[in-house]
Design an enzyme around this catalytic site. Structure first.
Site, PDB file in Angstrom:
ATOM      1  N   GLU A 134      -5.123  -2.472  -4.180  1.00  0.00           N
ATOM      2  CA  GLU A 134      -3.918  -3.241  -4.472  1.00  0.00           C
ATOM      3  C   GLU A 134      -3.209  -3.586  -3.168  1.00  0.00           C
ATOM      4  O   GLU A 134      -3.360  -2.875  -2.172  1.00  0.00           O
ATOM      5  CB  GLU A 134      -2.967  -2.424  -5.364  1.00  0.00           C
ATOM      6  N   LYS A 164      -0.437  -3.712  -0.285  1.00  0.00           N
ATOM      7  CA  LYS A 164       0.610  -2.799   0.202  1.00  0.00           C
ATOM      8  C   LYS A 164       1.784  -3.653   0.654  1.00  0.00           C
ATOM      9  O   LYS A 164       1.741  -4.318   1.683  1.00  0.00           O
ATOM     10  CB  LYS A 164       0.086  -1.965   1.366  1.00  0.00           C
ATOM     11  N   ARG A 188      13.549   5.159  -4.544  1.00  0.00           N
ATOM     12  CA  ARG A 188      12.586   6.203  -4.208  1.00  0.00           C
ATOM     13  C   ARG A 188      13.267   7.559  -4.062  1.00  0.00           C
ATOM     14  O   ARG A 188      12.685   8.587  -4.394  1.00  0.00           O
ATOM     15  CB  ARG A 188      11.868   5.826  -2.909  1.00  0.00           C
ATOM     16  N   GLU A 210       7.137  -2.234  -6.444  1.00  0.00           N
ATOM     17  CA  GLU A 210       7.700  -2.446  -5.113  1.00  0.00           C
ATOM     18  C   GLU A 210       8.468  -3.765  -5.129  1.00  0.00           C
ATOM     19  O   GLU A 210       7.945  -4.805  -5.550  1.00  0.00           O
ATOM     20  CB  GLU A 210       6.578  -2.514  -4.076  1.00  0.00           C
ATOM     21  N   ARG A 215       1.578  14.159  -2.944  1.00  0.00           N
ATOM     22  CA  ARG A 215       0.891  13.301  -1.980  1.00  0.00           C
ATOM     23  C   ARG A 215      -0.562  13.759  -1.923  1.00  0.00           C
ATOM     24  O   ARG A 215      -0.861  14.860  -1.472  1.00  0.00           O
ATOM     25  CB  ARG A 215       1.532  13.405  -0.596  1.00  0.00           C
TER      26      ARG A 215
END
Length: 592
Positions: free
Chosen positions: A244, A246, A266, A296, A413
């Protein structure tokens, strides 16, 4: 529980240096608390009244707190000012002036409820009512309690205790073993309300924690991407990936319940009012009446479709002149994940299924404010490299490669998502996000700016601390340096913050609050910095660091680059330089 008992525990915490001791003290405090007090205590230990996304604050600045202290104890403004000039701490001023007051009989619940009532006082004349109510609260408190209440109102309790420490303590208190913290951490990542998670842990145990699903109106802590140095490394590690774009914008999580729509940043702030075109677009476009989606947000030119720089996008994060800003710099949300639809929890479902369902729920036309991001399945490194180059030509940062069969790991993460960004002309191929923990005053030509260099740190979640990795002296304009000095001085403290691990003594210590994006030439070993320092071996440092994009208002200190990430970047840097695999450097071992 009496407020005095909580205050005594906090005073012991303030002097406890070892994290293990802190965990033990908080666990004992939570065990002794009543069922309806544990959530309150979890908030108060962070000098909060509610979770951050609710934005509830006492709303009294230092001048108004000084007036409330004077009113509470019948002192003059001059007397309060004299004591404050001597101690530099309004909490200590309140304690001194309340020294002759009887020991308070306030309970934790009563004190919390009254603080919350003050915070929620609004309307005409609300400031005067807040001062009067806070003065009355102080008047019924003993000196040590008064100090605690003032510091909570300021949002600066100075305990050196973060969320990770409280979660570990709650695991020890509720589940009998601090090593069961991952259960609470997962629950907190899904429901980012620390007080509620602590309450559930004691009331319902492990079963209650594992059964938590996203709740509309309560933000989910975002999944985070790892780094790898090349398309070849990504394919070797993940196999087939969903690639995808960024985007260089800011992460937004949208919640919808009928006609009501929330937007969270965020760092879990409620930013709904800042982005009216996005919330209205979700009402009009999203085919689910109740849902949580993530994406985003980027400023774009509707005429050309071109993306504008990150600095322009960040100008949209504002509380005033919103309509004018929206007209001048319209946002578009590129949605890339579905976390909940109706009563269905989508977090455990595979990435590919989440993406496909999101596309079904969110149709869009070329100029709609919300669109589903494009995604392609890629099997080979050459194809991923070609897609990466295509994204760069479109003015984007790079790509995010995702495992198609991976669940959504809230707050984690990992290598389910890997980002591959533009290769900078430096040995360190990506930026890092550092927390500012201090600064040197400017000297010579820099004297007028007030800052000569900044002390930057990375986050060590295992021990809930910040470890230094850089002294930063470039990247901002003269005006930006002066503005940053003003911001940092609001968080200045006379002593090293308890959660900071540093061998360097700056002129001014700063409580960790601000995150900056930094680019450096490379990572080197350093005896001066504590990042990765272990068993007397040197730590790691950034060479020639400079700030790019200024303060990242969309990131909290705990969202900064971790110590482990810096060590991984060092390993990748050496592999690229030598063309061979190198041993993985060790991070500090987590406490047992």
């Amino acid at each position: 529980m009496r407020l005095r008992d909580l205050v005594e525990s906090c005073e012991t915490l303030e002097t406890a240096r070892a994290r293990r001791r802190q965990v033990t003290l908080i666990a004992d405090l939570l065990r002794r608390a009543g069922d309806d007090e544990r959530a309150h205590i979890a908030y108060l230990l962070q000098a909060r009244l509610r979770p951050p996304f609710e934005g509830v604050e006492v709303g009294l600045g230092d001048k108004l707190l000084a007036k409330a202290i004077a009113d509470a104890y019948g002192a003059s403004a001059a007397t309060v000012a004299r004591h404050y000039a001597r101690s530099g701490d309004l909490g200590l001023v309140a304690q001194t002036l309340a020294s002759d007051a009887p020991v308070g009989r306030l309970s934790v619940g009563d004190a919390y409820d009254r603080l919350l009532a003050i915070a929620r006082t609004g309307g005409a004349g609300s400031i005067e009512r807040k001062v009067r109510l806070f003065a009355a609260l102080l008047g019924g408190a003993g000196g040590r309690e008064a100090k605690f209440l003032v510091r909570v109102a300021q949002g600066r309790l100075r305990l050196g205790v973060g969320e990770q420490t409280i979660l570990e303590a709650a695991a020890a208190g509720a589940l009998g073993d601090g090593r069961r913290k991952p259960l609470l951490e997962h629950a907190y990542n899904v429901r980012s309300d620390l007080g509620d998670v602590v309450r559930i842990a004691f009331a319902r145990g492990a079963r209650g924690l594992t059964g938590l699903a996203p709740r509309i109106g309560v933000p989910v802590r975002p999944a985070l991407a790892q780094r790898l140095p090349s398309a070849q490394a990504i394919i070797e590690r993940l196999g087939t990936v969903q690639a995808e774009p960024k985007y260089d914008g800011f992460r937004i999580q949208i919640h919808r319940d009928g006609d009501r729509v929330w937007a969270f940043s965020r760092r879990l702030e409620n930013v709904t009012g800042m982005f009216p075109e996005l919330t209205e677009g979700v009402r009009r476009q999203l085919r689910a009446r109740r849902a949580i989606i993530e994406g985003e947000a980027v400023v774009h030119d509707p005429r050309t479709g071109a993306f504008l720089p990150f600095q322009v996008t960040m100008t949209r994060k504002r509380k005033t002149a919103i309509a004018e800003a929206a007209a001048r710099h319209p946002l578009r949300l590129y949605a890339f994940d579905l976390l909940r639809e109706g009563a269905r929890n989508w977090l455990p479902r595979p990435q590919r299924a989440r993406s496909e369902r999101l596309a079904e729920l969110l149709p869009s036309r070329p100029n709609d404010p919300v669109a589903v991001t494009e995604a392609v399945l890629v099997h080979e490194a050459s194809a991923l490299d070609a897609y990466f180059d295509q994204m760069l030509r479109r003015g984007l940062e790079g790509v995010v490669a995702k495992r198609p069969d991976a669940p959504y790991r809230a707050g984690a993460r990992g290598y389910d998502w890997v980002k591959l960004k533009r290769a900078y002309q430096s040995k360190l191929r990506d930026t890092v996000d550092l927390v500012l923990v201090g600064y040197q005053r400017g000297r010579g030509k820099r004297a007028a700016l007030g800052i000569g260099s900044l002390l930057g740190a990375v986050y060590d979640p295992a021990r809930d601390r910040f470890r230094t990795v850089a002294k930063i002296g470039s990247g901002l304009t003269d005006t930006q340096w002066k503005q940053l000095r003003v911001r940092l001085d609001r968080q200045a403290t006379t002593e090293k913050p308890r959660r900071v691990d540093s061998l360097i003594e700056p002129d001014v210590w700063v409580t960790p609050a601000y995150v900056v994006e930094v680019l450096a030439d490379e990572i080197t070993r350093s005896p001066r910095h504590t990042c990765g320092r272990e068993d007397g071996m040197p730590g790691y440092a950034l060479r020639f660091p400079r700030i790019v994009n200024g303060v990242r208002a969309d990131k909290a200190p705990a969202d900064a680059t971790t110590e482990r990430e810096v060590l991984d970047l060092y390993r990748m840097q050496r592999r690229v330089a030598k063309g061979t695999r190198t041993p993985r450097p060790r991070a500090s071992s987590p406490p047992r």
